[in-house]
Write a protein that holds these residues in place. Sequence first.
Motif, short mmCIF file in Angstrom:
data_model
loop_
_atom_site.label_atom_id
_atom_site.label_comp_id
_atom_site.label_asym_id
_atom_site.label_seq_id
_atom_site.Cartn_x
_atom_site.Cartn_y
_atom_site.Cartn_z
N UNK A 141 -10.56 19.25 9.26
CA UNK A 141 -11.23 20.31 10.00
C UNK A 141 -10.27 21.01 10.96
N UNK A 142 -9.22 20.32 11.40
CA UNK A 142 -8.28 20.89 12.38
C UNK A 142 -7.40 21.98 11.81
N UNK A 143 -7.07 21.87 10.52
CA UNK A 143 -6.11 22.80 9.92
C UNK A 143 -6.50 23.03 8.46
N UNK A 144 -6.92 24.23 8.13
CA UNK A 144 -7.41 24.51 6.78
C UNK A 144 -6.34 24.33 5.71
N UNK A 145 -5.07 24.29 6.11
CA UNK A 145 -3.99 24.13 5.14
C UNK A 145 -3.46 22.70 5.07
N UNK A 146 -4.07 21.79 5.82
CA UNK A 146 -3.59 20.41 5.86
C UNK A 146 -4.48 19.49 5.03
N UNK A 147 -3.87 18.73 4.16
CA UNK A 147 -4.57 17.67 3.43
C UNK A 147 -4.16 16.36 4.09
N UNK A 148 -5.15 15.55 4.38
CA UNK A 148 -4.94 14.30 5.09
C UNK A 148 -5.32 13.13 4.19
N UNK A 149 -4.65 12.02 4.36
CA UNK A 149 -4.99 10.81 3.62
C UNK A 149 -5.14 9.67 4.61
N UNK A 150 -6.11 8.82 4.36
CA UNK A 150 -6.31 7.64 5.20
C UNK A 150 -6.38 6.40 4.32
N UNK A 151 -5.51 5.46 4.63
CA UNK A 151 -5.55 4.22 3.86
C UNK A 151 -6.88 3.53 4.10
N UNK A 152 -7.44 3.01 3.01
CA UNK A 152 -8.74 2.36 3.10
C UNK A 152 -8.63 0.86 2.97
N UNK A 153 -8.04 0.38 1.90
CA UNK A 153 -7.89 -1.07 1.71
C UNK A 153 -6.52 -1.36 1.12
N UNK A 154 -5.90 -2.42 1.63
CA UNK A 154 -4.53 -2.79 1.26
C UNK A 154 -4.48 -4.30 1.21
N UNK A 155 -4.01 -4.84 0.09
CA UNK A 155 -3.89 -6.28 -0.02
C UNK A 155 -2.82 -6.63 -1.04
N UNK A 156 -2.09 -7.70 -0.73
CA UNK A 156 -1.10 -8.27 -1.65
C UNK A 156 -1.34 -9.76 -1.69
N UNK A 157 -1.39 -10.32 -2.89
CA UNK A 157 -1.57 -11.77 -3.05
C UNK A 157 -0.48 -12.50 -2.27
N UNK A 158 -0.85 -13.62 -1.70
CA UNK A 158 0.05 -14.37 -0.82
C UNK A 158 1.42 -14.62 -1.46
N UNK A 159 1.47 -14.97 -2.72
CA UNK A 159 2.74 -15.28 -3.38
C UNK A 159 3.64 -14.06 -3.54
N UNK A 160 3.09 -12.86 -3.33
CA UNK A 160 3.83 -11.62 -3.56
C UNK A 160 3.98 -10.79 -2.29
#
Length: 158
Positions: free
Chosen positions: A80-99
Amino acid sequence: ERWTLRHVTTQVESFETFWRDGQTLFAEHAKEVGGREGVILNPNVSLARALEGAGAVQILTARARGRMVGYLVTLISPTLEDKDLVSAMQNTFFVAKAYRGIGPRLQRESIDRLRTRGVGEVILRAGVRGSGPRLGALYQRLGAREYGRLYNLILKAA
């Protein structure tokens, strides 16, 4: 045999493939970080499909010899702040313990792919559960700056 980075591939995948192949990893993620107060784990599969259809989600996975060992899901939208800006928000992030060593690689790959898509900013969330409190240092190494704080007010009991 110990894994090496050459055993791990990263790729953007469809929601259907992610959902089909990720169930074991989702369970590991839920067990490790526990639940959120006031919220039950009840994935909104129909919304995920709709967001994918609208081009508003990026699902990046890591696989070792075909098995999913990590994921990073990002929501993409105009602002909403800038009509020319595309924004991304990380939602979920996970890596198995061994990796766990591949987390920074997933983050860099996600950011590079978002940049290629024309995304102008990425909001990286460092939550309070699981590895969240340690993610700030990783984000700073990637060039991110602290952007304020998020607060969560639960209005409805689970």
